[in-house]
Design an enzyme around this catalytic site. Structure first.
Site, PDB file in Angstrom:
ATOM      1  N   ARG A  89     -11.068  -1.010   9.801  1.00  0.00           N
ATOM      2  CA  ARG A  89     -10.564   0.136  10.482  1.00  0.00           C
ATOM      3  C   ARG A  89     -11.034   0.451  11.862  1.00  0.00           C
ATOM      4  O   ARG A  89     -11.944  -0.015  12.190  1.00  0.00           O
ATOM      5  CB  ARG A  89     -10.501   1.320   9.602  1.00  0.00           C
ATOM      6  CG  ARG A  89      -9.585   1.204   8.302  1.00  0.00           C
ATOM      7  CD  ARG A  89      -9.881   2.107   7.444  1.00  0.00           C
ATOM      8  NE  ARG A  89     -11.090   2.067   6.472  1.00  0.00           N
ATOM      9  CZ  ARG A  89     -11.269   2.661   5.336  1.00  0.00           C
ATOM     10  NH1 ARG A  89     -10.499   3.654   4.914  1.00  0.00           N
ATOM     11  NH2 ARG A  89     -12.105   2.339   4.513  1.00  0.00           N
TER      12      ARG A  89
ATOM     13  N   TYR B   9       0.691  -1.363   0.002  1.00  0.00           N
ATOM     14  CA  TYR B   9      -0.098  -0.065  -0.161  1.00  0.00           C
ATOM     15  C   TYR B   9       0.910   1.237  -0.039  1.00  0.00           C
ATOM     16  O   TYR B   9       0.760   2.159  -0.960  1.00  0.00           O
ATOM     17  CB  TYR B   9      -0.955  -0.031   1.141  1.00  0.00           C
ATOM     18  CG  TYR B   9      -2.015   1.221   1.359  1.00  0.00           C
ATOM     19  CD1 TYR B   9      -2.985   1.078   0.593  1.00  0.00           C
ATOM     20  CD2 TYR B   9      -1.627   2.184   2.170  1.00  0.00           C
ATOM     21  CE1 TYR B   9      -3.865   2.127   0.873  1.00  0.00           C
ATOM     22  CE2 TYR B   9      -2.825   3.128   2.325  1.00  0.00           C
ATOM     23  CZ  TYR B   9      -3.877   3.191   1.681  1.00  0.00           C
ATOM     24  OH  TYR B   9      -4.735   4.082   1.647  1.00  0.00           O
TER      25      TYR B   9
END
Ligand code: NAD
Ligand code: UDP
Length: 328
Positions: free
Chosen positions: A197, A156
């Protein structure tokens, strides 16, 4: 004119592509763009995004959706492109790391190629992860970062860093009109309950009376931006004069550690959940806070929704969602 579908469009109407449009941020972005009279083509292949995020707009003449993987070239017409396609949650982007890098790098090449052909403005949803585990605090755009290039988050972080490189090379080499936004942790309604998250995890766990899963000892800190503020920042950046390219931090300066976030979520939900400690994932940054001087100066932007208010709206959203669709 019988049979022809005619609708008055404001003079300033633009055709806008939003890649990753079925995801959390994309769905808020295209709604705002449509409410401003623009036509939006949402490009997504529903990896982490959901059809539920777009279904309410399917009858709207200003909205179209295309199932497409941005690692494959795209041939459409548009005036502007917001490139958001990429899983954003660590549990998702580390599941298929090769595809994550491809999405950032091949996706950027394909969308930049599209922008070049169309002479369109293009905005990249970059990330505070380009700073890695930062040695400078708060992080300003001039800081080059501290990223492990071979760790589990590298797919990422390095993918997004390479995408930034491509944006600036297209700008220098082909005079492309680019905008690079470095987005810091953003939260709000329409996060997926299984997104992984921290905000969505804690809120869902608290509402369900389950243990709150703190990774490590919870001393790691983040700065959380409410989604409406973030979307304002992205649109303002896209609308700046051509010499404003970024990279530009878009985020909230209010920093708190994960343990304090858990306590706040428990307080706001009135939950009886208990804290449970889990191992800290490798390379998890210890702190992160944006310096938003540049956004203040060049956009006249700063966040307006404080954490309590934003969490309140997020809790209301998940509360409704969990009542409608009971969740494991
Ligand atoms: P999200 O996972 O909810 O949405 C990402 C969307 O991209 C999903 O709809 C997914 O299906 C789509 N997608 C993924 N790979 C694709 C591909 N190859 N082709 C087409 N579509 C693809 O994430 P989000 O929070 O909405 O984040 C959107 C963007 O903003 C991402 O690029 C992310 O890196 C960036 N960003 C988000 C945050 C945040 O806190 N939300 C922070 C920093 C950066
Ligand atoms: N985190 C946590 N419990 C969770 C999910 C996340 O303690 O259930 C921590 C995670 O280790 C990180 C912070 O919360 O330190 C933010 O994680 P998130 O995945 O939301 O975003 P990141 O900033 O790591 O990309």
């Amino acid at each position: 004119m019988q049979g022809a579908r005619v609708y008055a469009a404001p003079l300033s109407t633009r055709r806008i592509v939003v890649t990753g449009g079925a995801g959390f941020l994309g769905s808020h972005l295209y709604e705002r763009l449509i409410s401003r009279g623009h036509e939006v083509l949402c490009v997504d292949y529903f990896y982490t995004g959901s059809k539920a995020n777009v279904v309410h707009l399917l009858g709207n003449p200003n909205f179209e959706i295309l199932r497409h993987d941005v690692t494959i070239p795209l041939y459409v017409e548009a005036d502007e492109i917001y490139n958001l396609a990429c899983p954003a949650s660590p549990i998702h982007y580390t599941t298929d790391p090769v595809q994550t890098t491809k999405t950032s790098v091949h996706g950027a090449i394909n969308m930049l190629g599209l922008a070049k052909r169309l002479k369109a403005r293009i905005l990249q949803a970059s990330t505070s992860e380009v700073y890695g585990n930062p040695e400078q605090h708060p992080q300003s755009e001039g800081y080059w970062g501290h990223v492990n290039p071979i760790g589990p988050r590298a797919c990422y972080d390095e993918g997004k860093r390479c995408a930034e490189t491509l944006f600036f090379d297209y700008h220098r080499q082909h005079q492309l009109r680019i905008k690079v936004a470095r987005i810091f942790n953003t939260y709000g309604p329409r996060m997926h309950p299984d997104d992984g998250r921290v905000v969505s995890n804690f809120v869902v766990q608290a509402l369900q009376g389950k243990d709150i899963t703190i990774y490590g000892d919870g001393s790691q800190a983040r700065s959380f931006c409410y989604v409406d503020d973030l979307i304002d920042g992205l649109i303002l950046l896209m609308e700046t004069p051509d010499d404003v390219t970024g990279p530009m931090n878009i985020g909230n300066e209010h920093e708190l550690n994960v343990r304090d976030l858990a306590a706040l979520v428990i307080e706001l939900t009135g939950s009886k959940s208990e804290i449970k400690l889990h191992p800290l994932p490798l390379d998890d940054p210890t702190h992160r806070r944006p310096d938003i001087t540049l956004a203040r100066e060049q956009l006249g932007w700063e966040p307006t929704v404080d954490l309590r208010a934003g969490l309140g709206r997020t809790i209301d959203y998940f509360d409704r969602l969990l009542r409608e669709v009971p969740h494991g």
